[in-house]
Design a protein around this motif. Structure first.
Motif, PDB file in Angstrom:
ATOM      1  N   SER A   7      47.678  25.053   7.782  1.00  0.00           N
ATOM      2  CA  SER A   7      46.665  24.058   7.418  1.00  0.00           C
ATOM      3  C   SER A   7      46.526  23.002   8.514  1.00  0.00           C
ATOM      4  CB  SER A   7      47.015  23.403   6.082  1.00  0.00           C
ATOM      5  OG  SER A   7      48.267  22.777   6.174  1.00  0.00           O
ATOM      6  N   PHE A   9      45.657  18.863   9.202  1.00  0.00           N
ATOM      7  CA  PHE A   9      45.692  17.558   8.530  1.00  0.00           C
ATOM      8  C   PHE A   9      45.374  16.490   9.568  1.00  0.00           C
ATOM      9  CE2 PHE A   9      48.381  13.793   7.744  1.00  0.00           C
ATOM     10  CZ  PHE A   9      47.946  13.418   6.481  1.00  0.00           C
ATOM     11  N   ILE A  16      54.281  12.462   7.004  1.00  0.00           N
ATOM     12  CA  ILE A  16      54.156  13.738   6.280  1.00  0.00           C
ATOM     13  C   ILE A  16      55.487  14.166   5.661  1.00  0.00           C
ATOM     14  CG2 ILE A  16      53.460  16.160   6.483  1.00  0.00           C
ATOM     15  CD1 ILE A  16      51.660  15.541   8.670  1.00  0.00           C
ATOM     16  N   VAL A 152      51.786  22.924   9.223  1.00  0.00           N
ATOM     17  CA  VAL A 152      50.690  21.957   9.247  1.00  0.00           C
ATOM     18  C   VAL A 152      50.432  21.535  10.688  1.00  0.00           C
ATOM     19  CG1 VAL A 152      49.916  19.690   8.429  1.00  0.00           C
ATOM     20  CG2 VAL A 152      51.451  21.059   7.008  1.00  0.00           C
ATOM     21  N   CYS A 154      49.090  18.641  12.538  1.00  0.00           N
ATOM     22  CA  CYS A 154      48.770  17.243  12.270  1.00  0.00           C
ATOM     23  C   CYS A 154      48.015  16.673  13.465  1.00  0.00           C
ATOM     24  CB  CYS A 154      50.054  16.472  12.014  1.00  0.00           C
ATOM     25  SG  CYS A 154      49.751  14.716  11.799  1.00  0.00           S
TER      26      CYS A 154
END
Ligand code: AR6
Length: 175
Positions: A7, A9, A16, A152, A154
């Motif tokens: 994902s 973000f 996080i 993730v 980021c």
């Protein structure tokens, strides 16, 4: 179909809640500016103390420490390449950072990992190319790994988010 474990973000990686966050460090591992400075500030002075004991880290490699005051249990310090035009092995070194970080996360039994966009700030690596390398390297790693549940990316700015979205959409497809 992109791996559903990946994902993107937008925000500050120090906030996080994942098992491990990756730091874009330099080979001294003794802190600096950018995301490295933010991680050391948020983790507190014990992080620098542990880093001092590691004796540095070569470019393309990574080292793991505790997360101290961070929500993350671990910090994986990856040393990305300084961009010098692209003909000095920068792409392979950046891919190696992502691969080694994932290997360390896996060895620590971390189930979730967050990466900043390594080398794309002070080290000057072009963002679009870096995002493709990040996504491709992680997708290839995850294809052979069933312990990691979440990776993730980021991103700290909208350009970086866009670059990662495009790279994620094009995973496995030629440009
Ligand atoms: N959360 C997530 N991403 C961030 C954050 C944050 N809090 N802060 C910055 N970024 P950089 P590098 C993004 O410069 O290029 C240090 O001095 C930033 O926008 O932190 O690998 C080290 O000690 C950019 O997209 O790392 C090294 O000497 C990305 O993180 C050198 O900088 C990486 O930018 C490493 O340079």
């Amino acid at each position: 179909m992109p791996d559903p474990r990946i994902s993107i973000f937008e925000g500050d990686i120090t906030r996080i809640k994942v098992d491990a966050i990756v730091n874009a460090a330099n080979s001294s591992l003794l802190g600096g500016g950018g995301v490295d400075g933010a991680i050391h500030r948020a983790a507190g002075p014990q992080l620098l103390e542990e880093c001092r004991g590691l004796g540095g880290c070569p470019t393309g490699e990574a080292r793991i420490t505790h997360g101290y005051r961070l929500p993350a249990k671990w910090v994986i310090h990856a040393v990305g390449p300084v961009w010098r035009g692209g003909s000095h092995g920068e792409e392979a070194l950046l891919a190696s950072c992502y691969r080694r970080s994932l290997e360390l996360a896996d060895q620590a039994h971390a189930q979730s990992v967050a990466f900043p966009s390594i080398s794309t700030g002070i080290f000057g690596f072009p963002k679009e190319r870096a995002a493709v390398i990040a996504l491709e390297t992680c997708a290839a790693f995850l294809a052979n790994n069933h312990s990691l549940e979440k990776v993730v990316f980021c991103c700290f700015d909208p350009d970086s988010v866009e670059a990662h979205r495009r790279a994620l959409d094009h995973l496995g497809n030629p440009p």
